[in-house]
Design an enzyme around this catalytic site. Structure first.
Site, short mmCIF file in Angstrom:
data_model
loop_
_atom_site.label_atom_id
_atom_site.label_comp_id
_atom_site.label_asym_id
_atom_site.label_seq_id
_atom_site.Cartn_x
_atom_site.Cartn_y
_atom_site.Cartn_z
CG HIS A 11 -2.32 0.56 0.85
ND1 HIS A 11 -3.47 0.23 1.54
CD2 HIS A 11 -2.71 1.45 -0.09
CE1 HIS A 11 -4.50 0.89 1.02
NE2 HIS A 11 -4.06 1.64 0.03
CG ASP A 34 -6.11 -1.12 4.44
OD1 ASP A 34 -5.93 -2.23 5.00
OD2 ASP A 34 -5.20 -0.46 3.91
CG HIS A 36 -3.93 -3.25 8.33
ND1 HIS A 36 -4.09 -4.07 7.23
CD2 HIS A 36 -3.60 -4.05 9.37
CE1 HIS A 36 -3.84 -5.33 7.58
NE2 HIS A 36 -3.56 -5.34 8.88
CG ASP A 38 -2.40 1.34 5.53
OD1 ASP A 38 -1.98 0.46 6.32
OD2 ASP A 38 -2.88 1.07 4.41
CG HIS A 51 2.96 -2.39 4.08
ND1 HIS A 51 2.78 -3.69 3.70
CD2 HIS A 51 3.30 -2.43 5.39
CE1 HIS A 51 2.99 -4.50 4.73
NE2 HIS A 51 3.31 -3.74 5.75
CG ASP A 162 -5.32 -5.90 4.14
OD1 ASP A 162 -6.24 -5.07 4.25
OD2 ASP A 162 -4.14 -5.64 4.48
CD GLU A 205 -0.25 -4.43 1.24
OE1 GLU A 205 0.30 -5.55 1.17
OE2 GLU A 205 0.33 -3.42 1.69
#
Length: 251
Positions: A11, A34, A36, A38, A51, A162, A205
């Site tokens: 990412h 996402d 996450h 980030d 990422h 993901d 990803e």
């Protein structure tokens, strides 16, 4: 009016894609799909993985100028004085699908008032209501699917594979259980396409090598319950999500 599609790769590619989008279309609204957030920086990251930092480097109010100046190779983004490049305003960002968020990232999401929908919100409200709220935040009430007077604000969707449950998309490096279902993943893309505002997108990803896939013999008729070729399954899903982003619908 050219649609830009960026394929990754981890990412961190979004550092470049978002910087370009914000330079040429600074009013763009960003949908970050996402598991996450980030939103880490070199000062907050426990792993040092870039990422996990694309939004941490770009969202206004997260990174300080001294840290920015000390990042080697990022003069193109920050300039010599630090933080001289394009910045993403927190109110122009919406998360969908979060389920693995670090403490520092939670702090910044709350401090900056970033709109964030976790998997809890999707479970509670349903993906339809979540996407309506996300788009209302970025486009105003005119984002309603029944409206013919949508805001003309451009949208960029950064879609990390993901975000989808690893049962459906195993070929990714930071899989987290409890993600989007097949239909939820498609609905996100379909609903954004329905606004007519989508101007650019990332799909990231995706790494078939993590599942030992052989994607040269691509077969759309594989069994979705067969995990023997997770790479091909994940590639298939990514391709399907791209077609949904570009306007493919059931009817």
């Amino acid at each position: 009016n050219i649609f830009h599609l960026i394929l990754g790769g981890d990412h961190s590619v979004a550092i470049g894609s978002l910087a370009a989008v914000l330079t040429h279309r600074p009013d763009t609204g960003i949908l970050w799909i996402d598991a996450h957030a980030d939103l880490n920086t070199p000062a907050t990251s426990h792993t040092g993985n870039m990422h996990g930092m694309p939004l941490g480097l770009l969202v206004d109010g997260v990174l300080d100028a001294n840290t920015a100046r000390g990042l080697p190779g990022f003069q193109w983004l920050f300039g010599q004085q630090g933080l001289g490049g394009p910045r993403l305003m927190p109110e122009s960002l919406v998360y969908v699908g979060l389920r693995d968020v670090d403490l520092a990232e939670r702090h910044f999401i709350r401090k900056l008032g970033i709109k964030a929908f976790t998997m809890y919100d999707i479970d509670h409200y349903g993906i339809g209501a979540v996407m309506d709220q996300a788009l209302d935040h970025l486009l105003g009430s005119s984002s309603s699917s029944s409206s013919h007077n949508h805001s003309r604000r451009p949208l960029h969707i950064s879609y990390d594979i993901d975000a989808v449950d690893p049962h459906l998309a195993p070929a990714t490096g930071t899989a987290v259980r409890g993600g989007l279902t097949y239909r939820e993943a498609h609905f996100v893309a379909e609903r954004v396409a329905q606004t007519g505002n989508l101007a650019s997108a990332d799909i990231v990803e995706l790494n078939p090598a993590l599942c030992g896939a052989t994607t040269n013999n691509h077969n759309h008729n594989h069994n979705d319950n067969d995990n023997s070729d997770g790479g091909t399954k994940t590639v298939d899903l990514a391709l399907q999500l791209i077609t949904s982003m570009l306007g493919k619908s059931i009817l």
